[in-house]
Design an enzyme around this catalytic site. Structure first.
Site, mmCIF file in Angstrom:
data_model
loop_
_atom_site.group_PDB
_atom_site.id
_atom_site.type_symbol
_atom_site.label_atom_id
_atom_site.label_comp_id
_atom_site.label_asym_id
_atom_site.label_seq_id
_atom_site.Cartn_x
_atom_site.Cartn_y
_atom_site.Cartn_z
ATOM 1 N N GLU A 1 -1.508 -8.717 4.511
ATOM 2 C CA GLU A 1 -0.953 -8.955 6.313
ATOM 3 C C GLU A 1 -2.320 -8.983 6.954
ATOM 4 O O GLU A 1 -3.157 -9.990 7.792
ATOM 5 C CB GLU A 1 -0.391 -8.350 6.713
ATOM 6 C CG GLU A 1 -0.967 -7.017 7.619
ATOM 7 C CD GLU A 1 -0.825 -5.971 6.092
ATOM 8 O OE1 GLU A 1 -0.838 -6.563 4.887
ATOM 9 O OE2 GLU A 1 -1.161 -4.360 5.944
ATOM 10 N N CYS B 1 1.154 -0.951 -0.048
ATOM 11 C CA CYS B 1 0.345 0.101 0.013
ATOM 12 C C CYS B 1 1.037 1.126 -0.238
ATOM 13 O O CYS B 1 1.251 1.492 -1.495
ATOM 14 C CB CYS B 1 -1.086 0.097 0.873
ATOM 15 S SG CYS B 1 -2.610 1.573 1.005
ATOM 16 N N GLY C 1 1.895 -14.494 36.391
ATOM 17 C CA GLY C 1 0.937 -14.686 35.319
ATOM 18 C C GLY C 1 2.557 -15.375 34.240
ATOM 19 O O GLY C 1 3.438 -15.736 34.874
ATOM 20 N N VAL C 2 1.897 -15.636 32.904
ATOM 21 C CA VAL C 2 2.852 -16.515 31.996
ATOM 22 C C VAL C 2 3.644 -15.892 31.725
ATOM 23 O O VAL C 2 5.170 -16.672 31.807
ATOM 24 C CB VAL C 2 2.096 -16.174 30.834
ATOM 25 C CG1 VAL C 2 2.639 -17.271 29.506
ATOM 26 C CG2 VAL C 2 0.349 -16.941 30.675
ATOM 27 N N HIS D 1 -3.678 -5.988 1.154
ATOM 28 C CA HIS D 1 -3.526 -5.997 2.383
ATOM 29 C C HIS D 1 -3.155 -7.038 2.196
ATOM 30 O O HIS D 1 -3.588 -8.037 2.698
ATOM 31 C CB HIS D 1 -3.484 -4.959 3.299
ATOM 32 C CG HIS D 1 -3.823 -3.711 3.570
ATOM 33 N ND1 HIS D 1 -2.830 -3.667 4.051
ATOM 34 C CD2 HIS D 1 -3.938 -2.790 2.788
ATOM 35 C CE1 HIS D 1 -2.698 -2.302 3.783
ATOM 36 N NE2 HIS D 1 -3.504 -1.744 3.206
#
Ligand SMILES: Nc1ncnc2c1ncn2[C@@H]1O[C@H](COP(=O)(O)OP(=O)(O)OP(=O)(O)O)[C@@H](O)[C@H]1O
Ligand SMILES: O=c1[nH]c(=O)c2[nH+]cn([C@@H]3O[C@H](COP(=O)(O)O)[C@@H](O)[C@H]3O)c2[nH]1
Ligand SMILES: NC(=O)CC[C@H](N)C(=O)O
Ligand SMILES: [Mg+2]
Length: 532
Positions: free
Chosen positions: A183, A88, A238-239, A181
């Site tokens: 993606e 783009c 947490g992870v 695009h």
């Protein structure tokens, strides 16, 4: 520093970010192919780049190439001999710079278009970008400008009804541009196009895997910390912090000192559970600091969400600093590094060409505030996305339960008790949350939901229990599905609602002080995931 070592170890695709909303998605797609890639601001000069990328992708942008302050690409990009793909704005900028013409379209084009592929059987590489894709094919457009005059030396490889230069390829150099695009998942052939570009055209080796990463990262940590250095780190269970801690533990064993701060607003049995997992099971050198009273005392009378966050953030730093000083003394002043669980999205945000976005909520942060201690940061997850961190966790042998844990915010239940945070209110929210999560797990919904929790609302409602009038508080249940936590959809479905009904009755029966449960059906945006 760590980035350089990644470039040495893995073939790298460089993405130059011109400020598109979807630049990070390009990076995600390429990582999914098992190829390491990095996103740098579009202002990056080739001469200052400390590695040679296998390929360069120019992202989209909110700017128009003819804007006065439009971001410009370093022309050296096109002379480096490295294959380039402009998406783009990337196509428009390349065209503009090489003598073609870009103009505003009559109508902004947002949505599907039919791409007609042009072939060049005698050309050595022009057909490679769209290889294996049947023409015509649907692609997703999002632009207000378009190429109206192709630059010298380019062939047209794709057209649509409205865009005569929807795809271009240079005749001699491996320079490509597309108006749509790839993606975005709407462009179904987008993955194939990016795959063709990075693997076939750029010849990048797909060697990026978490298995490879583990060994390289452990070796790197050992080298940085040296044979006698010590590292401290805040862990939450947490992870992110758990995976980072496990890596540290593998690399330097007991010379890593993990600190868990009990701030009084953790989930039910959280500290004991984290201890069981991290210390007992994973062998991590963990210290739990009980500072619940300090936090809760400071939160007395505070109702403003930002004030709560600031108090918790500052108190957290204070407690952590004091603890770090004690540990430092115990190890003879050998602590030189502070471990942080920073992830790649945080890095992308901070280097964004547009600059960091507006502050919606103050997130607590550990590292930046420990300046006086002269600690250096060590951030092993700095190049990874959350799903890569989870994969890494699996490779490191973490339990599924830990790997798939929903994120839990540092300020914890304090931002889920709306209004004043008292011990009693925290207890109510904590118990309701515990029942909610327990039932979600039993019902088999935990993995499908990205984050769920119970919040306690500062209102009272009338109810009837055992023939008696009640006048009690309200619990709000939240459950969202999201991949990046930047936007989120609320969890819905017939089976899910049946489960919510059961959960509601359990909460009302078992949690004293609650006579009503509501379900939050707002998406983000305009709402946020947490209530405060
Ligand atoms: N109670 C706590 N004690 C010590 N450190 C904490 C605590 N809460 C948060 N932290 C620190 O703050 C960091 C940021 O928290 P954050 O919630 O973003 O990550 P996480 O808890 O590791 O993972 P997750 O996002 O899955 O919850 C943590 O990685 C950890 O270093
Ligand atoms: O570690 C954290 N410290 C914080 O201060 C904080 N505030 C929100 N969150 C988490 O961030 C994600 C997005 O939340 P919001 O939509 O509410 O902004 C969700 O996953 C939230 O749980 C935090 N995590
Ligand atoms: N998505 C984009 O990169 C858009 C580029 C440019 N702003 C246009 O409107 O055409
Ligand atoms: Mg957390």
């Amino acid at each position: 520093m760590s980035v350089e070592h990644m470039n040495e170890a893995f073939d790298t695709i460089l993405i130059l970010d011109f400020g598109s909303q979807t630049s990070h998605l390009i990076a995600r797609r390429i990582r999914e192919f098992g190829i390491y890639c990095e996103l740098l601001p579009c202002t990056q000069k080739m001469a200052d780049l400390h590695f040679k990328p296998k390929g360069i992708i120019l992202s989209g942008s909110p700017y128009s190439v003819y804007d006065k302050d439009a971001p410009r690409v370093d022309p050296a990009v096109f002379d480096s001999g490295v294959p380039v793909l402009g998406i783009c704005y990337g196509l428009q900028e390349m065209t503009n710079l090489m003598g073609g013409k870009v103009e505003a379209c009559d109508h902004r084009e947002y949505g599907y278009a039919q791409l007609q592929i042009q072939t060049f059987p005698d050309h050595p590489f022009a057909d490679k970008l769209f290889k294996g894709i049947e023409s015509p094919v649907e692609v997703w457009m999002s632009h207000g400008d378009q190429v109206t005059g192709i630059a010298d030396g380019f062939n047209v490889i794709g057209t649509t009804n409205t865009a005569p230069y929807a795809g271009v390829a240079h005749k001699d150099k491996k320079l490509f541009g597309i108006q749509f695009h790839p993606e975005l998942s709407h462009t179904v052939c987008g993955k194939a196009i990016l795959h063709n570009f990075v693997l076939d055209i750029c010849q990048a080796k797909a060697s990026w895997s978490m298995g490879e990463f583990v060994n390289k990262e452990i070796a790197r940590i050992r080298q940085i910390v040296g044979p006698a250095g010590h590292v401290i780190g805040a862990v939450s269970g947490g992870v992110d912090s758990t995976v980072a801690a496990k890596l540290m533990n593998e690399a330097i064993g007991d010379r890593f000192h993990a600190v868990l701060v009990d701030n009084g607003v953790m989930r039910l049995n959280e500290c004991e559970n984290v201890k069981k997992m991290l210390a007992d099971k994973m062998g991590i050198n963990l210290k739990i600091v009980n500072a619940a009273d300090l936090f809760l005392d400071r939160l007395k009378g505070v109702t403003d969400p930002e004030k709560k966050r600031k108090i918790i953030g500052n108190t957290f730093i204070e407690v952590f600093e004091a603890e770090a000083a004690i540990i430092d003394k115990e190890c003879g002043g050998e602590i030189e590094y502070l471990l942080q669980g920073t992830l790649y999205p945080d890095v992308i945000e901070s280097i964004s060409f547009k600059g960091p976005s507006a502050t919606i909520k103050t997130h607590h942060n550990v590292g930046g505030l420990l300046e006086d201690m002269k600690l250096k940061l060590i951030e092993p997850l700095r190049e990874l996305f959350k799903d890569e961190v989870r994969e890494l966790g699996k490779i490191l042998g973490l339990d599924d339960e830990l790997v798939w844990r929903h994120p839990f915010p540092g300020p914890g239940i304090a931002i889920r008790v709306l209004g004043e945070v008292t011990r009693e209110q925290v207890e109510i929210a904590r118990l309701a949350d515990h029942i909610y999560i327990e039932e979600i797990k039993k019902g088999g919904f935990y993995r499908q939901i990205s984050q769920a929790y119970a919040a306690l609302l500062p209102v009272k409602a009338v109810g009837v229990m055992g023939d008696k009038r009640t006048y009690e508080q309200v619990i709000a249940l939240r459950a969202v599905e999201t991949t990046d936590f930047m936007s989120a959809d609320v969890m819905i479905g017939a089976e899910w609602f049946l489960l919510l009904k059961r959960i509601s009755s359990r909460i009302i029966n078992e949690v004293k002080g609650v006579n009503r449960v509501v379900y939050d059906i707002s998406s983000k945006p305009p709402a946020t995931i947490e209530w405060e």
